[in-house]
Design an enzyme around this catalytic site. Structure first.
Site, short mmCIF file in Angstrom:
data_model
loop_
_atom_site.label_atom_id
_atom_site.label_comp_id
_atom_site.label_asym_id
_atom_site.label_seq_id
_atom_site.Cartn_x
_atom_site.Cartn_y
_atom_site.Cartn_z
N CYS A 192 0.86 -1.18 0.00
CA CYS A 192 0.00 0.00 0.00
C CYS A 192 0.90 1.23 0.00
O CYS A 192 2.13 1.13 0.13
CB CYS A 192 -0.91 0.00 1.23
SG CYS A 192 0.00 0.04 2.79
N ASN B 247 -3.10 -8.04 8.43
CA ASN B 247 -3.94 -7.94 7.23
C ASN B 247 -3.77 -9.13 6.31
O ASN B 247 -4.72 -9.54 5.63
CB ASN B 247 -3.69 -6.61 6.51
CG ASN B 247 -2.37 -6.56 5.78
OD1 ASN B 247 -2.27 -6.96 4.63
ND2 ASN B 247 -1.33 -6.06 6.44
N SER C 91 1.67 -10.66 10.12
CA SER C 91 0.97 -9.59 9.40
C SER C 91 -0.53 -9.77 9.57
O SER C 91 -1.14 -10.70 9.02
CB SER C 91 1.34 -9.62 7.91
OG SER C 91 0.47 -8.79 7.16
N GLU D 291 0.78 -1.21 15.95
CA GLU D 291 -0.06 -0.04 15.68
C GLU D 291 -0.95 0.28 16.87
O GLU D 291 -1.15 1.45 17.23
CB GLU D 291 -0.92 -0.27 14.44
CG GLU D 291 -1.77 0.95 14.09
CD GLU D 291 -2.76 0.69 12.97
OE1 GLU D 291 -3.84 1.31 13.00
OE2 GLU D 291 -2.46 -0.12 12.08
N SER E 205 2.11 -5.57 3.20
CA SER E 205 3.55 -5.44 3.43
C SER E 205 4.35 -6.47 2.63
O SER E 205 5.54 -6.64 2.86
CB SER E 205 3.86 -5.58 4.93
OG SER E 205 3.27 -6.74 5.47
N CYS F 199 -8.64 3.12 6.48
CA CYS F 199 -7.60 2.72 5.53
C CYS F 199 -8.24 2.12 4.27
O CYS F 199 -8.94 1.11 4.35
CB CYS F 199 -6.66 1.70 6.18
SG CYS F 199 -5.40 1.08 5.04
#
Length: 351
Positions: free
Chosen positions: A18, A234, A232, A135, A277, A204
Site C-alpha cells: 500500500c 492484514n 501480518s 499499531e 507489506s 484505511c
C-alpha cells in the site's frame, strides 16, 4: 506445444504494498542514500522478513528499543516504523539527542489525531484492534494511561462498562476493514447511541480494497495463495476472507519454496494476492514456480486501481530514488501486464 498441464493463475488487484508501506521503505532507502549506513530502524519497518533482510543488506540496522543504538552511532538517523510509535518513543529519542525520521503511515497518524481529538472533546477513547499489535501500542500511547480502552471482540463490547456512557468516541486499527469491525461496532452503537465516530478519512483504503479483490476472485479457485508474514494482521485476514468467499483452500506463504506442490490436489485455477507489506517480487517468484510445473495463463482480477501516494519526510525530498533502488522489492512491476502472451482479464465484482 507444452506438455505441462494447463493452469489459470488469477492475479488479484490491488495486492501487495500500500502507499504507507511503500513510503516507509522509501524513507529507509533515502536515509541510507543521504546519510550512509548505518541507519537504525525501530521495530520491523513493515511486517515482512524479505523486506527487512533486503534493507539490512543495504545498511539498515533494526532494533526494538532506542537504547540498543550504540553511543558512537547516535549521530546516525533512526527511523520509526510504518505502524507508528507511542509518544514516549519520540520523547526518548529527543532525550538521547537522536535525529529521527517518522515513517508512520499517514493514515495511522490520522487515527492518532482522531484519538487526541476525542479526548479534547471530553470523550473516553475506545480503540477497536488487536492487543500487542505495534499499531495498537502506538495509538494507545498517544494518550495517558487509562484514556484508551482496547476492544478486541464482540464479547469485550458486550461487557464494557464505561465511566460515562454518553462521552465515548472510537477509532480502529487501520489493518481492520469496515467489515472486520462491523459486529463490534453494532454492539457498541446499540449500547452507547452517542458514541462518536472518527472522521471518514481515517479509514484505511488499502485493507478494504485488498479484501474486496480477494472476495471477488475467490469463487471457483481451487487454491488461493496469500503472500504475507505470519505476524501480518492484514495478510492473515486475507486468508480468512478467501476461505469464506468460496476458495476451496487458502494458504498463507512467505516465499515460493513454502508451497508443497506434491501435496496439492488437482488444480485448474489458483488465485494469488498479497498483504499490504508483501513485495511484488515474491509474486513474480511464485508465478515462476508455477510456470515450471504448469502451462500458465494469467488472468488479471482487478476490482479497483489505487492511485494514492504519500510524500516522504521533508528532510529526504532532495534525494532521488530510482526504480533500481526499489527493484529488490518491486521485481518485474505489473508482472502480468508485462507478459505479451497468456494474459486475460477476469471480470470481478466485489459483493
Amino acid at each position: 506445444m507444452s506438455g505441462l498441464p494447463p493452469l489459470t493463475i488469477r492475479l488479484c488487484g490491488p495486492r501487495g504494498f500500500c502507499a504507507g508501506v511503500d513510503r516507509a521503505i522509501q524513507i529507509v532507502l533515502l536515509a541510507l542514500k543521504k546519510y550512509s549506513a548505518p541507519v537504525y530502524v525501530r521495530h520491523e519497518i513493515v511486517h515482512n522478513r524479505y523486506v527487512v533482510e533486503g534493507l539490512q543488506q543495504r545498511g539498515a540496522v533494526f532494533v526494538e528499543e532506542l537504547d540498543e543504538i550504540p553511543e558512537e552511532h547516535r549521530n546516525q538517523p533512526v527511523v520509526f516504523s510504518a505502524h507508528g510509535v507511542p509518544k514516549s518513543v519520540s520523547e526518548e529519542a529527543r532525550r538521547y539527542n537522536l535525529f529521527y525520521l517518522d515513517a508512520t503511515c499517514p493514515l495511522v497518524s490520522k487515527v492518532h489525531k482522531q484519538a487526541i481529538r476525542h479526548q479534547r472533546h471530553g470523550r473516553h477513547v475506545i480503540l477497536i484492534g488487536h492487543a500487542g499489535h505495534p499499531e495498537v501500542i502506538g495509538t494507545m500511547g498517544q494518550l495517558e494511561d487509562g484514556a484508551v480502552t482496547l476492544i478486541e471482540t464482540i464479547e469485550d463490547a458486550l461487557h464494557y462498562q464505561p465511566g460515562d456512557p454518553d462521552k465515548l468516541g472510537f477509532v480502529t486499527q487501520t489493518t481492520l476493514s469496515v467489515e472486520d469491525t462491523a459486529g463490534i461496532l453494532d454492539v457498541l452503537q446499540q449500547r452507547f447511541p452517542t458514541l462518536a465516530a472518527p472522521a471518514a478519512e481515517s479509514i484505511c483504503y488499502a485493507t478494504t480494497n485488498r479484501q474486496d479483490a480477494v472476495k471477488a476472485a475467490a469463487k471457483g479457485s481451487d487454491l488461493f495463495l496469500i503472500v504475507g508474514a505470519p505476524n501480518s494482521s492484514n495478510s492473515r485476514r486475507l486468508v480468512e476472507v478467501a476461505e469464506k468467499s468460496g476458495a476451496r483452500q487458502a494458504i498463507l506463504v512467505q516465499r515460493a519454496d513454502e508451497i508443497n506442490f506434491e501435496n496439492l490436489k488437482a488444480l485448474s485455477v489458483v488465485s494469488l494476492s498479497a498483504g499490504a507489506s508483501a513485495p511484488e517480487i515474491i509474486i513474480d517468484e511464485i508465478i515462476s514456480a508455477f510456470r515450471a510445473r504448469y502451462n500458465v495463463t494469467i488472468e488479471l482480477a482487478e476490482t479497483v486501481v489505487e492511485t494514492e501516494r504519500f510524500l516522504v519526510s521533508r528532510e529526504l525530498r532532495d534525494v532521488i530514488l530510482t526504480s533500481q533502488d526499489m527493484a529488490f522489492v518491486n521485481g518485474q512491476a505489473n508482472n502480468a501486464k508485462n507478459e505479451n502472451q497468456n494474459t486475460d482479464m477476469f471480470t470481478t465484482k466485489a459483493e
